[in-house]
Structure formats: structure tokens, C-alpha cells
Design a protein around this motif. Structure first.
Motif, PDB file in Angstrom:
ATOM      1  N   VAL A   8       9.506  15.860 -18.889  1.00 36.64           N
ATOM      2  CA  VAL A   8      10.556  16.876 -18.897  1.00 36.64           C
ATOM      3  C   VAL A   8      11.863  16.207 -19.320  1.00 36.64           C
ATOM      4  O   VAL A   8      12.437  15.410 -18.576  1.00 36.64           O
ATOM      5  N   LYS A   9      12.336  16.520 -20.515  1.00 32.22           N
ATOM      6  CA  LYS A   9      13.494  15.819 -21.090  1.00 32.22           C
ATOM      7  C   LYS A   9      14.798  16.579 -20.928  1.00 32.22           C
ATOM      8  O   LYS A   9      15.847  16.124 -21.376  1.00 32.22           O
ATOM      9  N   THR A  10      14.754  17.740 -20.324  1.00 37.13           N
ATOM     10  CA  THR A  10      15.976  18.528 -20.142  1.00 37.13           C
ATOM     11  C   THR A  10      16.167  18.843 -18.670  1.00 37.13           C
ATOM     12  O   THR A  10      15.204  19.005 -17.920  1.00 37.13           O
ATOM     13  N   GLY A  11      17.412  18.917 -18.250  1.00 36.55           N
ATOM     14  CA  GLY A  11      17.727  19.311 -16.881  1.00 36.55           C
ATOM     15  C   GLY A  11      18.111  20.780 -16.827  1.00 36.55           C
ATOM     16  O   GLY A  11      17.984  21.523 -17.800  1.00 36.55           O
ATOM     17  N   ILE A  12      18.599  21.204 -15.668  1.00 37.55           N
ATOM     18  CA  ILE A  12      19.007  22.589 -15.470  1.00 37.55           C
ATOM     19  C   ILE A  12      20.431  22.773 -15.982  1.00 37.55           C
ATOM     20  O   ILE A  12      21.289  21.906 -15.790  1.00 37.55           O
ATOM     21  N   SER A  13      20.703  23.898 -16.621  1.00 37.09           N
ATOM     22  CA  SER A  13      22.036  24.145 -17.166  1.00 37.09           C
ATOM     23  C   SER A  13      23.049  24.366 -16.051  1.00 37.09           C
ATOM     24  O   SER A  13      22.716  24.803 -14.949  1.00 37.09           O
TER      25      SER A  13
ATOM     26  N   PRO B 282      17.572  14.949 -16.346  1.00 40.03           N
ATOM     27  CA  PRO B 282      16.180  15.053 -16.835  1.00 40.03           C
ATOM     28  C   PRO B 282      15.254  14.191 -15.981  1.00 40.03           C
ATOM     29  O   PRO B 282      15.511  13.007 -15.760  1.00 40.03           O
ATOM     30  N   ARG B 283      14.166  14.765 -15.538  1.00 42.19           N
ATOM     31  CA  ARG B 283      13.292  14.066 -14.595  1.00 42.19           C
ATOM     32  C   ARG B 283      12.620  12.843 -15.211  1.00 42.19           C
ATOM     33  O   ARG B 283      12.283  11.890 -14.504  1.00 42.19           O
ATOM     34  N   VAL B 284      12.457  12.851 -16.514  1.00 41.06           N
ATOM     35  CA  VAL B 284      11.791  11.718 -17.154  1.00 41.06           C
ATOM     36  C   VAL B 284      12.627  10.439 -17.016  1.00 41.06           C
ATOM     37  O   VAL B 284      12.102   9.325 -17.049  1.00 41.06           O
ATOM     38  N   LEU B 285      13.965  10.589 -16.833  1.00 47.46           N
ATOM     39  CA  LEU B 285      14.822   9.414 -16.662  1.00 47.46           C
ATOM     40  C   LEU B 285      14.598   8.732 -15.321  1.00 47.46           C
ATOM     41  O   LEU B 285      14.973   7.567 -15.142  1.00 47.46           O
ATOM     42  N   LEU B 286      14.018   9.447 -14.366  1.00 45.75           N
ATOM     43  CA  LEU B 286      13.775   8.850 -13.056  1.00 45.75           C
ATOM     44  C   LEU B 286      12.616   7.858 -13.072  1.00 45.75           C
ATOM     45  O   LEU B 286      12.514   7.008 -12.190  1.00 45.75           O
ATOM     46  N   VAL B 287      11.750   7.977 -14.068  1.00 45.66           N
ATOM     47  CA  VAL B 287      10.546   7.135 -14.099  1.00 45.66           C
ATOM     48  C   VAL B 287      10.899   5.654 -14.148  1.00 45.66           C
ATOM     49  O   VAL B 287      10.434   4.868 -13.303  1.00 45.66           O
ATOM     50  N   PRO B 288      11.716   5.178 -15.109  1.00 43.71           N
ATOM     51  CA  PRO B 288      12.041   3.740 -15.115  1.00 43.71           C
ATOM     52  C   PRO B 288      12.847   3.318 -13.891  1.00 43.71           C
ATOM     53  O   PRO B 288      12.714   2.178 -13.432  1.00 43.71           O
TER      54      PRO B 288
ATOM     55  N   LEU C 182       0.831  -1.208   0.000  1.00 44.39           N
ATOM     56  CA  LEU C 182       0.000   0.000   0.000  1.00 44.39           C
ATOM     57  C   LEU C 182       0.863   1.255   0.000  1.00 44.39           C
ATOM     58  O   LEU C 182       0.630   2.186  -0.790  1.00 44.39           O
ATOM     59  N   LEU C 183       1.862   1.316   0.891  1.00 45.89           N
ATOM     60  CA  LEU C 183       2.714   2.505   0.986  1.00 45.89           C
ATOM     61  C   LEU C 183       3.453   2.755  -0.325  1.00 45.89           C
ATOM     62  O   LEU C 183       3.533   3.889  -0.803  1.00 45.89           O
ATOM     63  N   THR C 184       4.005   1.685  -0.882  1.00 45.84           N
ATOM     64  CA  THR C 184       4.760   1.843  -2.134  1.00 45.84           C
ATOM     65  C   THR C 184       3.847   2.297  -3.259  1.00 45.84           C
ATOM     66  O   THR C 184       4.206   3.171  -4.062  1.00 45.84           O
ATOM     67  N   GLY C 185       2.660   1.701  -3.329  1.00 50.14           N
ATOM     68  CA  GLY C 185       1.731   2.081  -4.388  1.00 50.14           C
ATOM     69  C   GLY C 185       1.266   3.518  -4.268  1.00 50.14           C
ATOM     70  O   GLY C 185       1.271   4.271  -5.248  1.00 50.14           O
ATOM     71  N   LEU C 186       0.889   3.940  -3.068  1.00 53.18           N
ATOM     72  CA  LEU C 186       0.333   5.283  -2.892  1.00 53.18           C
ATOM     73  C   LEU C 186       1.377   6.380  -3.002  1.00 53.18           C
ATOM     74  O   LEU C 186       1.088   7.481  -3.492  1.00 53.18           O
ATOM     75  N   TYR C 187       2.599   6.112  -2.528  1.00 55.35           N
ATOM     76  CA  TYR C 187       3.585   7.199  -2.436  1.00 55.35           C
ATOM     77  C   TYR C 187       4.703   7.136  -3.462  1.00 55.35           C
ATOM     78  O   TYR C 187       5.359   8.144  -3.700  1.00 55.35           O
ATOM     79  N   ALA C 188       4.960   5.986  -4.063  1.00 60.40           N
ATOM     80  CA  ALA C 188       6.052   5.898  -5.031  1.00 60.40           C
ATOM     81  C   ALA C 188       5.565   5.937  -6.477  1.00 60.40           C
ATOM     82  O   ALA C 188       6.220   6.515  -7.342  1.00 60.40           O
ATOM     83  N   VAL C 189       4.422   5.320  -6.750  1.00 53.50           N
ATOM     84  CA  VAL C 189       3.941   5.252  -8.130  1.00 53.50           C
ATOM     85  C   VAL C 189       3.389   6.591  -8.644  1.00 53.50           C
ATOM     86  O   VAL C 189       3.728   7.001  -9.770  1.00 53.50           O
ATOM     87  N   PRO C 190       2.548   7.326  -7.880  1.00 54.58           N
ATOM     88  CA  PRO C 190       2.004   8.585  -8.416  1.00 54.58           C
ATOM     89  C   PRO C 190       3.053   9.611  -8.845  1.00 54.58           C
ATOM     90  O   PRO C 190       2.896  10.209  -9.926  1.00 54.58           O
ATOM     91  N   PRO C 191       4.150   9.839  -8.065  1.00 51.17           N
ATOM     92  CA  PRO C 191       5.155  10.783  -8.580  1.00 51.17           C
ATOM     93  C   PRO C 191       5.782  10.330  -9.887  1.00 51.17           C
ATOM     94  O   PRO C 191       6.070  11.156 -10.762  1.00 51.17           O
ATOM     95  N   ALA C 192       5.999   9.013 -10.024  1.00 49.90           N
ATOM     96  CA  ALA C 192       6.571   8.508 -11.278  1.00 49.90           C
ATOM     97  C   ALA C 192       5.614   8.738 -12.442  1.00 49.90           C
ATOM     98  O   ALA C 192       6.025   9.146 -13.538  1.00 49.90           O
ATOM     99  N   LEU C 193       4.322   8.499 -12.224  1.00 53.34           N
ATOM    100  CA  LEU C 193       3.336   8.735 -13.279  1.00 53.34           C
ATOM    101  C   LEU C 193       3.253  10.217 -13.634  1.00 53.34           C
ATOM    102  O   LEU C 193       3.119  10.584 -14.811  1.00 53.34           O
ATOM    103  N   ALA C 194       3.334  11.079 -12.598  1.00 54.17           N
ATOM    104  CA  ALA C 194       3.289  12.522 -12.862  1.00 54.17           C
ATOM    105  C   ALA C 194       4.485  12.972 -13.686  1.00 54.17           C
ATOM    106  O   ALA C 194       4.359  13.793 -14.600  1.00 54.17           O
ATOM    107  N   MET C 195       5.679  12.452 -13.359  1.00 58.79           N
ATOM    108  CA  MET C 195       6.875  12.815 -14.132  1.00 58.79           C
ATOM    109  C   MET C 195       6.803  12.276 -15.554  1.00 58.79           C
ATOM    110  O   MET C 195       7.250  12.934 -16.499  1.00 58.79           O
ATOM    111  N   ALA C 196       6.247  11.090 -15.723  1.00 53.81           N
ATOM    112  CA  ALA C 196       6.087  10.552 -17.076  1.00 53.81           C
ATOM    113  C   ALA C 196       5.116  11.401 -17.881  1.00 53.81           C
ATOM    114  O   ALA C 196       5.303  11.616 -19.085  1.00 53.81           O
ATOM    115  N   GLU C 197       4.081  11.883 -17.211  1.00 60.24           N
ATOM    116  CA  GLU C 197       3.088  12.716 -17.887  1.00 60.24           C
ATOM    117  C   GLU C 197       3.693  14.054 -18.316  1.00 60.24           C
ATOM    118  O   GLU C 197       3.428  14.550 -19.416  1.00 60.24           O
ATOM    119  N   GLU C 198       4.530  14.639 -17.441  1.00 63.06           N
ATOM    120  CA  GLU C 198       5.148  15.929 -17.782  1.00 63.06           C
ATOM    121  C   GLU C 198       6.198  15.782 -18.871  1.00 63.06           C
ATOM    122  O   GLU C 198       6.402  16.688 -19.693  1.00 63.06           O
TER     123      GLU C 198
END
Length: 502
Positions: free
Chosen positions: A225-230, A388-394, A207-223
Motif C-alpha cells: 500500500v503506497k498511499t496514505g489517507i487524505s 503509506p504502510r509500505v514505509l513501515l516495513v523497513p 521467538l516473540l519478535t519473530g512470531l509477532y513482529a515479522v509477519p505483520p511486516a511481511l503482510a504489509m510488504a505483500e500488500e
């Protein structure tokens, strides 16, 4: 108490435990520095991976991630005006203006020292208050524990989030999830639908992993963001020493630590409230309040010290009563439960090395912030923002899948994790707080079991819940908590009506 702390010291500084604290603190700073990630998510991902480890090793990593992430959120808050964690919103008020005038290094130094001081004060409060409070709970019977569970659910549901109704609905979802499995009193199956995987109910780690780890990953995948900060935006220089401002800021640290500890002891308040209150009180007491919001060092110190002083204080009710004071404390409570450690007086009696060792770990990882975050790490950890935040998803998906599968070697747990992840994502999109659902699963079965035990002992006499002073006191607190939103809205409407009339 002091004998137990001294006895736990050599256990805490065993090489494996020491490495866990250092690694957890470094990882926590990196997690906090990445906007969208939080201490809650970091610990939720970590818990399944600690399942086969010694409890103190796992708890040392949790303590490091907790304290490290609360400071790490200050890095993007100062450099980019992006709060890395919700509690670091206040840091943007003065940290970013300091960075704009070339004082980013000084702002980060003030942030790390303030975070360390707040965390250490909070850990001392945990060591001081938790053991005597645990002894008080020896006077608790089934009726008292029932009211503790109801009070915890009420407080979290009402105080977490903007809408108390949504908080209560979220808590009810957790209660429904907690009903699944074999009834501990009668042995009857409830909501299992004949599936043997549900006989023991839903695993708290899933339950904890599903509620707190999966939603941020889905949000980052949705956004996506393929570039990081210079690199140009991440330069940090400081002409000030780390402790050059202590004479100017010691009163701020004292005031903010006190406020943060008080907020931490209140279930459901959280570090962001502690930071705002500390900032407002510091501004009110300042001889130059107009400087706040334009790069006042006191503003950075107040916010960071206040939100870290909440950390260990939120664990006082969690370790003694099983009522966590924040969402992170709820996840840590889940970590204790999977290692077979139940909160309450038995925890202090049967596992003193672990519980006192964990308190020392909370203190020491706060101290490590100065070394890892201030002396060594800030110049390194700021470059996490270039990823890039999108790399954190996988990466997050892989770690959570491996960790959850390793608990029972069950694909069913993976499916449940994904289901809870989708539920958590939907709840976040609809602005439903997640913490009440977790507390519903943890406290709901406890409240139900103790209610039925109290009725069995009293031969179905419902007065058993209000005859003893402790029960009556906790019941009164629960009523006050539930009435608070009604009274608050009533006062707000009267003021609005008065202002319109005048």
C-alpha cells in the motif's frame, strides 16, 4: 499491599520511568491507529530494545504501549470504519455512523474516556487480586505447578482462535521448541544437533519478535500500500466537552468494566471478546436497542471500555501463576523473563518495587490516555494514517534486527528470528493462532520440569498428581476446558437437527 504500593510510587515517578510511560503511551496510540499493527507487535519489537534498561523503565514503556494501542485502534475505526486492532471491531458499529453525521470528535472523546476508565478499573483489580493470589500460590508444589502449566496450555489452545484443533497443534509446536536445549534434570542435550548456540534453547525474545513482529511486516510488504489517507478524511471537530456524556454513560462504563475484568481473568479470552460481550449487554439493557448500529454513543463507550478493562486483568494470572490471560500478556510475561523476573510469590517477595510499580504504571498510563489521547494527541495521531504502510516495513525490520542482535551480539539469533518470522507468517496465513505456540515455549518446560520433580519426590507414584485438593481442582478445570469444544459442537448439532426437523 498498600505499604508496598506507597513505597513503589516515588520509584515509578522517577524522571526516566515517567518519560517511559509518556513515550510508551504516545507510541502505543500511534501503533494502534495503524491498521495491521497491534499492541502485541509493538511490545514484541520493544522488548529487545529494553534489554539493557532498568526493568521498570522497560515495563513502563510496555504498559504505555499496551493501553495506548488498545485506544489507538478506535481512531481508524471511527474515521474510516477500519479497526486498528482486533478489539476495536466493535467500535466501528457505532463510531463510524457517528462520524458520518459529523460527530467524529465526540465519538473519539467518548472512546478515549471509556478506554481510560476501563483501563483504570482493570489496574485496580490487578492491584487488589494479584498479591493475595500470589500468597495462595505458596501452597503450590511441583504437582500443582504441573497442572497450572497444563491448564494454561489447554485454555489458550482451546479458546484462542476459531478451531481448537489448530490451537492444540500450535501449542504442540511451542512445546517442541521448548524441548530444545540441555535437560535441566539430567543435563542431557536434546535436539541441539551439536550446535552450541542451542545449548540454552531458543531465546524467548527471539521467538516473540519473530512470531509477532515479522509477519505483520511481511503482510504489509505483500500488500504494498503506497498511499496514505487524505487529509480531508481526517478532520475531527467536536462541540461536546470530553466529559459531557458522563451522566448518560456511567452505567455503561460500570457494566462494561465488570465484563471486561471477568473476561481478562479467563486465559485466552482477549479484548475482542470483552468488547463484543460488553456491547451486547449494553444493547440488551438499553431502552432503545434499535439505535445501536446507527451511531449510538453507548455502543462506542461499551466496546472501548470493555476491551481496555481486559488489559490489566489479563495480567493477574500472568504475574501470579505464569499463565497469561491474553496474547499481549504472554509477550509481557516474556519481557519479565528476560529481565530475570519469574512470576509467582517470589516475584512479589523479592522484587516488590518492580511488580507493584508495574501495577501503578498500568493505572497511570490508562489515566494518561485522557491527557495524551484526548486533550493533546487525537488531532496529531490521526495523521499517522497518512503514512503509506509500505514505509513501515523497513522501519520494523531495522528495529527488530538491531534489538535481537544486541541481546547476544549473535547472527544466529537473527537467523532464528527470521525463521520464526516465516513460521509465524505461514501460521497466520493458515489461520493457526500464535499465542499457544508462545505459551508452549513458556509453560511447556515449566510443566515438564515440575512433573519430573513431583515424580522424583513421590518415587514415581503417579497418584501424586491427584491426591492433593488443589491439584485435583486444577486437573478438573483442565478436563472441563478440553471438553468444552466437544460439548459446544454437540449442542450446536442438536439444535441444527432440531431446527431441520421442525
Amino acid at each position: 499491599m498498600f505499604d508496598q504500593l506507597l513505597h513503589a510510587l516515588p520509584v515509578v515517578f522517577h524522571p526516566a520511568n515517567f518519560a517511559a510511560m509518556v513515550g510508551g503511551t504516545a507510541l502505543g496510540i500511534a501503533i494502534g491507529a495503524l491498521p495491521g499493527l497491534s499492541a502485541t507487535m509493538g511490545i514484541a519489537v520493544l522488548i529487545p530494545l529494553t534489554f539493557g534498561l532498568d526493568p521498570l523503565v522497560g515495563l513502563g514503556m510496555m504498559a504505555g504501549i499496551y493501553n495506548g494501542a488498545m485506544y489507538g485502534g478506535a481512531i481508524p475505526a471511527v474515521l474510516l470504519r477500519i479497526p486498528g486492532t482486533p478489539a476495536s471491531i466493535v467500535t466501528t458499529f457505532d463510531g463510524y455512523p457517528m462520524a458520518q453525521r459529523g460527530e467524529a470528535g465526540r465519538a473519539l472523546q467518548i472512546a478515549v474516556v471509556s478506554s481510560a476508565i476501563g483501563g483504570m478499573v482493570s489496574a485496580i483489580v490487578l492491584m487488589t487480586l494479584a498479591p493475595p493470589l500470589a500468597r495462595v500460590t505458596l501452597a503450590f508444589g511441583p504437582a500443582e505447578y504441573f497442572w497450572v502449566g497444563v491448564f494454561g496450555l489447554s485454555a489458550i489452545a482451546v479458546f484462542v482462535g476459531k478451531n481448537p484443533i489448530k490451537g492444540i497443534i500450535s501449542g504442540c509446536i511451542g512445546l517442541l521448541i521448548g524441548c530444545v536445549g540441555i535437560d535441566t534434570i539430567t543435563g542431557a542435550q536434546r535436539f541441539t544437533f551439536g550446535n552450541v548456540n542451542l545449548f540454552d534453547g531458543f531465546n524467548i525474545v527471539v521467538l516473540l519478535t519473530g512470531l509477532y513482529a515479522v509477519p505483520p511486516a511481511l503482510a504489509m510488504a505483500e500488500e504494498a500500500v503506497k498511499t496514505g489517507i487524505s487529509r480531508a478524511k481526517l478532520k475531527v471537530k467536536s462541540e461536546h466537552g470530553m466529559f459531557d456524556d458522563w451522566r448518560r454513560l456511567w452505567k455503561v462504563w460500570a457494566r462494561s468494566s465488570f465484563i471486561g475484568v471477568l473476561v481478562g481473568l479467563l486465559p485466552g479470552a482477549g479484548g475482542n471478546i470483552a468488547a463484543f460481550l460488553s456491547y451486547n449487554e449494553t444493547k440488551r439493557a438499553s431502552p432503545d436497542p434499535d439505535a445501536f448500529g446507527h451511531g449510538a454513543p453507548e455502543g462506542v463507550a461499551a466496546g472501548e471500555c470493555g476491551n481496555n478493562a481486559d488489559n490489566s486483568a489479563a495480567l493477574v494470572p500472568a504475574l501470579t501463576l505464569g499463565v497469561p490471560g491474553s496474547a499481549v500478556a504472554a509477550v509481557i510475561l516474556g519481557g519479565l523473563l528476560i529481565h530475570g523476573l519469574r512470576p509467582g510469590p517470589a516475584l512479589f517477595r523479592d522484587h516488590p518495587d518492580i511488580v507493584y510499580g508495574f501495577m501503578i504504571q498500568m493505572f497511570f498510563t490508562s489515566l494518561l490516555l485522557i491527557l495524551i489521547g484526548g486533550v493533546i494527541g487525537t488531532r496529531v495521531f490521526i495523521h499517522v494514517l497518512r503514512l503509506p504502510r509500505v514505509l513501515l516495513v523497513p522501519l520494523i525490520a531495522g528495529l527488530t534486527a538491531v534489538g535481537v542482535y544486541s541481546i547476544n551480539n549473535s547472527m544466529f539469533d537473527l537467523y532464528m528470528m527470521l525463521g520464526f518470522g516465516l513460521l509465524g507468517y505461514a501460521m497466520e496465513r493458515l489461520d493457526f493462532p500464535l499465542a499457544p505456540a508462545v505459551l508452549g515455549l513458556i509453560l511447556g518446560p515449566m510443566a515438564e520440569e515440575n512433573m519430573r520433580l513431583a515424580l522424583l519426590i513421590s518415587q514415581n507414584d503417579w497418584l501424586v498428581f491427584v491426591t492433593r485438593p488443589i491439584s485435583l481442582g486444577i486437573a478438573a478445570l483442565t478436563v472441563l476446558v478440553l471438553a468444552f469444544p466437544i460439548v459446544r459442537d454437540s449442542i450446536a448439532k442438536r439444535r441444527t437437527a432440531h431446527a431441520a426437523a421442525s
